[in-house]
Design an enzyme around this catalytic site. Structure first.
Site, PDB file in Angstrom:
ATOM      1  N   CYS A 106      -2.407   3.398   2.785  1.00  0.00           N
ATOM      2  CA  CYS A 106      -3.266   1.626   3.000  1.00  0.00           C
ATOM      3  C   CYS A 106      -1.474   1.521   3.547  1.00  0.00           C
ATOM      4  O   CYS A 106      -0.689   2.570   4.079  1.00  0.00           O
ATOM      5  CB  CYS A 106      -2.982   1.427   1.545  1.00  0.00           C
ATOM      6  SG  CYS A 106      -1.819   1.404   0.685  1.00  0.00           S
TER       7      CYS A 106
ATOM      8  N   ASP B  61      -8.112  -5.721   2.338  1.00  0.00           N
ATOM      9  CA  ASP B  61      -6.799  -5.710   2.226  1.00  0.00           C
ATOM     10  C   ASP B  61      -6.808  -7.118   0.947  1.00  0.00           C
ATOM     11  O   ASP B  61      -7.251  -7.453   1.529  1.00  0.00           O
ATOM     12  CB  ASP B  61      -6.116  -6.089   3.365  1.00  0.00           C
ATOM     13  CG  ASP B  61      -4.226  -5.851   2.996  1.00  0.00           C
ATOM     14  OD1 ASP B  61      -4.084  -6.377   1.443  1.00  0.00           O
ATOM     15  OD2 ASP B  61      -3.577  -6.068   4.029  1.00  0.00           O
TER      16      ASP B  61
ATOM     17  N   ASN C  16       1.050   0.411   0.588  1.00  0.00           N
ATOM     18  CA  ASN C  16       1.234   1.987  -0.648  1.00  0.00           C
ATOM     19  C   ASN C  16       1.706   0.807  -2.022  1.00  0.00           C
ATOM     20  O   ASN C  16       2.046   1.241  -2.759  1.00  0.00           O
ATOM     21  CB  ASN C  16       2.171   2.807  -0.734  1.00  0.00           C
ATOM     22  CG  ASN C  16       2.095   3.902  -1.486  1.00  0.00           C
ATOM     23  OD1 ASN C  16       3.055   4.124  -1.964  1.00  0.00           O
ATOM     24  ND2 ASN C  16       1.468   3.811  -2.111  1.00  0.00           N
TER      25      ASN C  16
ATOM     26  N   CYS D  54      -0.880  -1.596  -3.255  1.00  0.00           N
ATOM     27  CA  CYS D  54      -2.029  -2.522  -3.514  1.00  0.00           C
ATOM     28  C   CYS D  54      -3.958  -1.678  -3.755  1.00  0.00           C
ATOM     29  O   CYS D  54      -3.890  -1.330  -4.821  1.00  0.00           O
ATOM     30  CB  CYS D  54      -2.380  -3.128  -2.765  1.00  0.00           C
ATOM     31  SG  CYS D  54      -1.298  -5.055  -3.067  1.00  0.00           S
ATOM     32  N   ARG D  55      -3.809  -0.824  -2.403  1.00  0.00           N
ATOM     33  CA  ARG D  55      -4.575  -0.418  -2.992  1.00  0.00           C
ATOM     34  C   ARG D  55      -4.804   2.070  -3.040  1.00  0.00           C
ATOM     35  O   ARG D  55      -5.941   1.795  -3.434  1.00  0.00           O
ATOM     36  CB  ARG D  55      -5.738   0.086  -1.052  1.00  0.00           C
ATOM     37  CG  ARG D  55      -6.242  -1.379  -0.893  1.00  0.00           C
ATOM     38  CD  ARG D  55      -6.561  -1.964   0.296  1.00  0.00           C
ATOM     39  NE  ARG D  55      -5.657  -1.879   1.066  1.00  0.00           N
ATOM     40  CZ  ARG D  55      -5.822  -2.339   2.476  1.00  0.00           C
ATOM     41  NH1 ARG D  55      -7.149  -2.032   3.334  1.00  0.00           N
ATOM     42  NH2 ARG D  55      -4.630  -2.340   3.194  1.00  0.00           N
ATOM     43  N   SER D  56      -3.741   1.986  -1.968  1.00  0.00           N
ATOM     44  CA  SER D  56      -3.549   3.081  -2.262  1.00  0.00           C
ATOM     45  C   SER D  56      -2.912   3.978  -3.920  1.00  0.00           C
ATOM     46  O   SER D  56      -3.412   4.809  -4.328  1.00  0.00           O
ATOM     47  CB  SER D  56      -2.842   3.702  -1.284  1.00  0.00           C
ATOM     48  OG  SER D  56      -1.381   3.797  -0.957  1.00  0.00           O
TER      49      SER D  56
HETATM   50  P1  4NP Z   1      -2.095  -2.133   0.570  1.00  0.00           P
HETATM   51  O1  4NP Z   1      -1.859  -4.253   0.321  1.00  0.00           O
HETATM   52  O2  4NP Z   1      -2.024  -1.946   1.919  1.00  0.00           O
HETATM   53  O3  4NP Z   1      -3.524  -2.250  -0.497  1.00  0.00           O
HETATM   54  O4  4NP Z   1      -0.485  -1.733  -0.309  1.00  0.00           O
HETATM   55  C1  4NP Z   1      -0.698  -4.312   1.466  1.00  0.00           C
HETATM   56  C2  4NP Z   1       0.483  -4.494   0.690  1.00  0.00           C
HETATM   57  C3  4NP Z   1       1.413  -5.593   1.592  1.00  0.00           C
HETATM   58  C4  4NP Z   1       1.299  -5.699   2.909  1.00  0.00           C
HETATM   59  C5  4NP Z   1      -0.347  -6.065   3.063  1.00  0.00           C
HETATM   60  C6  4NP Z   1      -0.900  -5.077   2.868  1.00  0.00           C
HETATM   61  N1  4NP Z   1       1.969  -6.205   3.400  1.00  0.00           N
HETATM   62  O5  4NP Z   1       1.542  -7.285   4.822  1.00  0.00           O
HETATM   63  O6  4NP Z   1       3.666  -6.745   3.072  1.00  0.00           O
END
Ligand code: 4NP
Length: 160
Positions: free
Chosen positions: A7, A122, A10, A12-14
């Site tokens: 993602c 997201d 790294n 939230c989703r992955s």
């Molecule tokens: P992820 O979510 O890609 O599912 O881990 C996010 C975590 C942090 C950010 C964006 C999406 N960020 O912009 O910091």
């Protein structure tokens, strides 16, 4: 078999995808190495977002030991399958390698699982409910992927 979930951050989703697929594949004979990474470096070294940890814990899965890392070029060699969480991440990951054999390893998680919608949204700026929704979407995809892997193994080993 080595599978990498990717993602943006790294956190939230992955990490959820890594934890969920590990659980489903633990029920299948075989050696699996499941990992996750982000295209971005903002959260390198951090544990998963507390909301992802909570969403997983509700379903009996612990992901709190994971630490974020950034996708690296050697991942394309090391992993057999690389799953991306949405179209934009998918495009970004593909841009990091021009090797056709590596491109063939990269798939949108939901599309690979047969879903018509390709997006795991997201949840970073969203509510706790968004994290539960992400959990459900990833879980449904991972159930199908684990089952497909099991069917493939049965074919190659001749077992039913
Ligand atoms: P992820 O979510 O890609 O599912 O881990 C996010 C975590 C942090 C950010 C964006 C999406 N960020 O912009 O910091």
């Amino acid at each position: 078999m080595k599978i990498l979930m990717v993602c943006l951050g790294n956190i939230c989703r992955s990490p959820l995808a890594e934890g969920i697929l590990k659980v489903h594949l633990s029920k299948i004979p075989g050696e699996f190495h499941i990992d996750s990474a982000g295209t971005g470096a903002w959260h390198v070294g951090s544990p998963p977002d507390p909301r992802s940890i909570a969403a997983a814990r509700k379903q009996g899965i612990s992901i709190s030991d994971q630490r974020a890392r950034q996708l690296k070029s050697s991942d394309f060699e090391e992993f057999d399958l690389i799953f991306t969480m949405d179209e934009s991440i998918h495009i970004d990951v593909k841009k990091l390698t021009s090797h056709p054999a590596y491109h063939a390893k990269i798939h949108l998680l939901r599309t690979y699982a047969g879903d018509t919608d390709s997006k795991v949204p997201d949840p970073y700026y969203e509510s706790d409910e968004a994290f539960d929704n992400v959990y459900s979407l990833i879980d449904a995809a991972c159930v199908k992927i684990a089952s497909a892997i099991q069917n493939e193994q049965r074919k190659t080993t001749g077992k039913h």
